[in-house]
Scaffold this motif. Structure first.
Motif, PDB file in Angstrom:
ATOM      1  N   HIS A   1       6.169   9.426   1.548  1.00 52.15           N
ATOM      2  CA  HIS A   1       6.153   9.281  -0.088  1.00 52.15           C
ATOM      3  C   HIS A   1       7.159   9.887  -0.882  1.00 52.15           C
ATOM      4  O   HIS A   1       7.284  10.991  -0.782  1.00 52.15           O
ATOM      5  CB  HIS A   1       4.554   9.821  -0.447  1.00 52.15           C
TER       6      HIS A   1
ATOM      7  N   TYR B   1       5.500   6.232   6.256  1.00 52.72           N
ATOM      8  CA  TYR B   1       6.380   6.363   5.284  1.00 52.72           C
ATOM      9  C   TYR B   1       6.329   7.689   4.633  1.00 52.72           C
ATOM     10  O   TYR B   1       5.395   8.106   4.681  1.00 52.72           O
ATOM     11  CB  TYR B   1       6.488   5.014   4.265  1.00 52.72           C
TER      12      TYR B   1
ATOM     13  N   ALA C   1      -0.344   6.499  -4.802  1.00 57.79           N
ATOM     14  CA  ALA C   1      -0.188   7.912  -5.206  1.00 57.79           C
ATOM     15  C   ALA C   1      -1.595   8.422  -5.666  1.00 57.79           C
ATOM     16  O   ALA C   1      -2.444   7.704  -6.223  1.00 57.79           O
ATOM     17  CB  ALA C   1       0.640   8.134  -6.442  1.00 57.79           C
TER      18      ALA C   1
ATOM     19  N   GLU D   1       4.127   2.186  -3.550  1.00 55.45           N
ATOM     20  CA  GLU D   1       4.011   3.575  -3.838  1.00 55.45           C
ATOM     21  C   GLU D   1       3.236   4.056  -4.920  1.00 55.45           C
ATOM     22  O   GLU D   1       2.442   4.947  -5.013  1.00 55.45           O
ATOM     23  CB  GLU D   1       5.646   4.107  -3.788  1.00 55.45           C
TER      24      GLU D   1
END
Length: 169
Positions: free
Chosen positions: A34, A32, A48, A44
């Motif tokens: 981000h 994916y 991080a 997400e």
């Protein structure tokens, strides 16, 4: 490299229900972008700043995953509107005979005269646990972001999945 907006992130994911039963798992790494809204915001946020090798087990309530069950998305549809060979699990893009609404409806129950079609995501209303392993983190230029060939997200991750219907599972 740390996970920051614009990173291409590869994950292995295993999805469990609240009782710990394995529901789904990726067969190849899920990739994916981000910061692009490709994955649930809580996932997400948890990823991080981390790097390849990071592992996490995340509990998501329905509102953080596929949403609550919405009773207004259950419809009784006469069998004659669905055609021949209607079966449990069949999917239709939109309600047959109604204006398109962009939803996928699954046949969840059948009687002699009607079918119950459900427009909720199959995992709506469920608390879920995601076991995640970050496999790789790569920088993505704007050109790469626009042209990146990412494998499609599995249905259990895709929030807005659209399929041409009807289909059988």
């Amino acid at each position: 490299m740390k996970i920051v907006p614009g990173s291409l992130v590869s994950l292995n994911v295993r999805l469990f229900d609240a009782q710990g039963e394995l529901l789904e798992q990726t067969e190849q790494a899920l990739v994916y972008l981000h910061g692009a809204g490709d994955i649930f915001p809580k996932v997400e946020q948890a990823l991080a700043g981390h790097e390849a090798g990071y592992r996490a087990s995340l509990h998501l309530e329905p509102e953080d995953a596929f949403g609550a069950d919405d009773a207004s998305l259950l419809h009784l549809v006469p069998l004659e509107r669905l055609g021949q060979d209607v079966d449990l699990g069949m999917q239709f893009e939109g309600l047959p005979g109604a204006a398109p609404d962009g939803r996928i409806y699954r046949v969840v129950d059948l009687s002699d005269a009607v079918a119950v079609l459900d427009g909720n995501h199959p995992m709506a209303g469920r608390a879920l646990r995601f076991d995640i392993e970050v496999v790789a983190v790569e920088p993505a230029s704007e050109t790469l972001q626009a042209a990146a060939e990412r494998p499609p997200l599995p249905d259990f991750i895709e929030v807005g999945a659209h399929r041409a219907g009807p289909t059988r599972h």
